[in-house]
Write a protein that holds these residues in place. Structure first.
Motif, PDB file in Angstrom:
ATOM      1  N   LYS A  58      -3.623   4.539  -4.061  1.00 28.84           N
ATOM      2  CA  LYS A  58      -4.489   5.560  -4.971  1.00 28.84           C
ATOM      3  C   LYS A  58      -5.683   4.700  -5.466  1.00 28.84           C
ATOM      4  O   LYS A  58      -5.545   3.524  -5.975  1.00 28.84           O
ATOM      5  CB  LYS A  58      -3.628   5.978  -6.034  1.00 28.84           C
ATOM      6  CG  LYS A  58      -3.800   5.559  -7.491  1.00 28.84           C
ATOM      7  CD  LYS A  58      -2.576   6.273  -8.371  1.00 28.84           C
ATOM      8  CE  LYS A  58      -2.504   5.348  -9.437  1.00 28.84           C
ATOM      9  NZ  LYS A  58      -1.224   5.869 -10.266  1.00 28.84           N
ATOM     10  N   PHE A  75     -10.573  -0.041  -0.691  1.00 27.61           N
ATOM     11  CA  PHE A  75     -10.252  -0.824   0.620  1.00 27.61           C
ATOM     12  C   PHE A  75      -9.990   0.062   1.548  1.00 27.61           C
ATOM     13  O   PHE A  75      -9.216   1.152   1.737  1.00 27.61           O
ATOM     14  CB  PHE A  75      -8.955  -1.660   0.460  1.00 27.61           C
ATOM     15  CG  PHE A  75      -9.118  -2.589  -0.591  1.00 27.61           C
ATOM     16  CD1 PHE A  75      -8.194  -2.650  -1.581  1.00 27.61           C
ATOM     17  CD2 PHE A  75     -10.155  -3.527  -0.783  1.00 27.61           C
ATOM     18  CE1 PHE A  75      -8.228  -3.754  -2.553  1.00 27.61           C
ATOM     19  CE2 PHE A  75     -10.252  -4.406  -1.618  1.00 27.61           C
ATOM     20  CZ  PHE A  75      -9.237  -4.369  -2.720  1.00 27.61           C
ATOM     21  N   MET A 110       0.896  -1.042  -0.033  1.00 32.49           N
ATOM     22  CA  MET A 110      -0.117  -0.177   0.116  1.00 32.49           C
ATOM     23  C   MET A 110       0.906   1.269   0.175  1.00 32.49           C
ATOM     24  O   MET A 110       0.486   2.137  -0.643  1.00 32.49           O
ATOM     25  CB  MET A 110      -0.976  -0.073   1.096  1.00 32.49           C
ATOM     26  CG  MET A 110      -2.188  -1.052   1.150  1.00 32.49           C
ATOM     27  SD  MET A 110      -3.110  -0.630  -0.273  1.00 32.49           S
ATOM     28  CE  MET A 110      -4.459  -1.819  -0.200  1.00 32.49           C
ATOM     29  N   GLU A 111       1.940   1.193   0.740  1.00 24.83           N
ATOM     30  CA  GLU A 111       2.890   2.232   0.936  1.00 24.83           C
ATOM     31  C   GLU A 111       3.535   2.679  -0.538  1.00 24.83           C
ATOM     32  O   GLU A 111       3.676   3.537  -0.825  1.00 24.83           O
ATOM     33  CB  GLU A 111       4.017   1.911   2.079  1.00 24.83           C
ATOM     34  CG  GLU A 111       5.106   3.018   1.900  1.00 24.83           C
ATOM     35  CD  GLU A 111       5.182   3.759   3.149  1.00 24.83           C
ATOM     36  OE1 GLU A 111       4.458   3.312   4.084  1.00 24.83           O
ATOM     37  OE2 GLU A 111       5.955   4.781   3.153  1.00 24.83           O
ATOM     38  N   LEU A 112       3.815   1.558  -1.331  1.00 26.17           N
ATOM     39  CA  LEU A 112       4.278   1.691  -2.582  1.00 26.17           C
ATOM     40  C   LEU A 112       3.329   2.071  -3.561  1.00 26.17           C
ATOM     41  O   LEU A 112       3.559   3.086  -4.461  1.00 26.17           O
ATOM     42  CB  LEU A 112       4.779   0.337  -3.078  1.00 26.17           C
ATOM     43  CG  LEU A 112       6.355   0.038  -2.910  1.00 26.17           C
ATOM     44  CD1 LEU A 112       6.750  -1.245  -3.877  1.00 26.17           C
ATOM     45  CD2 LEU A 112       7.323   1.316  -3.464  1.00 26.17           C
ATOM     46  N   TRP A 113       2.286   1.702  -3.481  1.00 25.19           N
ATOM     47  CA  TRP A 113       1.274   1.703  -4.645  1.00 25.19           C
ATOM     48  C   TRP A 113       0.644   3.241  -4.113  1.00 25.19           C
ATOM     49  O   TRP A 113      -0.004   3.608  -4.951  1.00 25.19           O
ATOM     50  CB  TRP A 113       0.079   0.709  -4.234  1.00 25.19           C
ATOM     51  CG  TRP A 113      -0.820   0.631  -5.456  1.00 25.19           C
ATOM     52  CD1 TRP A 113      -0.573   0.971  -6.635  1.00 25.19           C
ATOM     53  CD2 TRP A 113      -2.161  -0.051  -5.282  1.00 25.19           C
ATOM     54  NE1 TRP A 113      -1.462   0.456  -7.428  1.00 25.19           N
ATOM     55  CE2 TRP A 113      -2.662  -0.079  -6.519  1.00 25.19           C
ATOM     56  CE3 TRP A 113      -2.914  -0.576  -4.480  1.00 25.19           C
ATOM     57  CZ2 TRP A 113      -3.872  -0.534  -7.036  1.00 25.19           C
ATOM     58  CZ3 TRP A 113      -4.234  -1.096  -4.776  1.00 25.19           C
ATOM     59  CH2 TRP A 113      -4.478  -1.142  -5.916  1.00 25.19           C
TER      60      TRP A 113
END
Lengths: 92, 92
Positions: A88, A92, A82-85
């Motif tokens: 956006k 969720f 999630m941190e990488l993604w």
DNA sequence: ATGATATTTTGATGATTATCTAAATATAGT
DNA sequence: ACTATATTTAGATAATCATCAAAATATCAT
């Protein structure tokens, strides 16, 4: 390291299938092995990889050893992604 | 297979660090290589693994080759984990 | 065309991995 | 204690992987 072993564990399709199966219900090593055309020792090896990665828990009950999902590591893995993604446009 | 190569790509700490760096800004192969105490060919290899897994995009601009994050694969990966994890008690 | 810079490709090496068969361990029932 | 059942451990092999040094390729500037 935690993330490395978790991702490594997830990189094998046999192990991913095992996790999927364990999501439905706890299973003995034998029940798991029967679902594959692979030798029992090989499945045992895969189960051990998953266990070392903290993704499954094993518990002996009589003659059987039951495996179950351990979701605690998933938090760490999903958090990393999630941190990488960047979270956006996800629902969720 | 998509998920296998993605997870395999994520299983190496050097590659995870590269992804983290690329999240901040696009970088040339040289800029990336300078951040590590590893030879350029090895970094080039890691970049290729990430590229094969569909996690980065490379684009030549003059003498440099710029690398950038490709988030499309992350959807697939996160979806898999969410399915396994069962969304149970998450705030996402 | 020549030379400088940026990056990849090649070829080699040591480490890790997936798999197998055979042997070992643990539990249960007789 | 003995035998059957369930599962793991040991030992071996072939495949994959991370890494390096050296050579090759691509682009730019002169």
């Amino acid at each position: 390291m935690g993330l490395s072993s978790a991702f490594k564990a997830l990189s094998d399709p046999v192990r991913r299938k095992i996790l999927y199966m364990l999501k439905e219900r706890d299973m003995t090593a034998g029940e798991i092995a029967e679902k594959f055309d692979i030798s029992w020792p090989t499945i045992s090896h895969h189960l051990n990889v998953l266990k070392q990665a903290g993704m499954v828990i094993d518990e002996r009950k009589g003659q059987n050893i039951y495996y179950s999902l351990n979701t605690s590591v998933f938090e760490e893995v999903v958090a990393f992604l999630m941190e990488l993604w960047g979270r956006k446009e996800t629902g969720f």
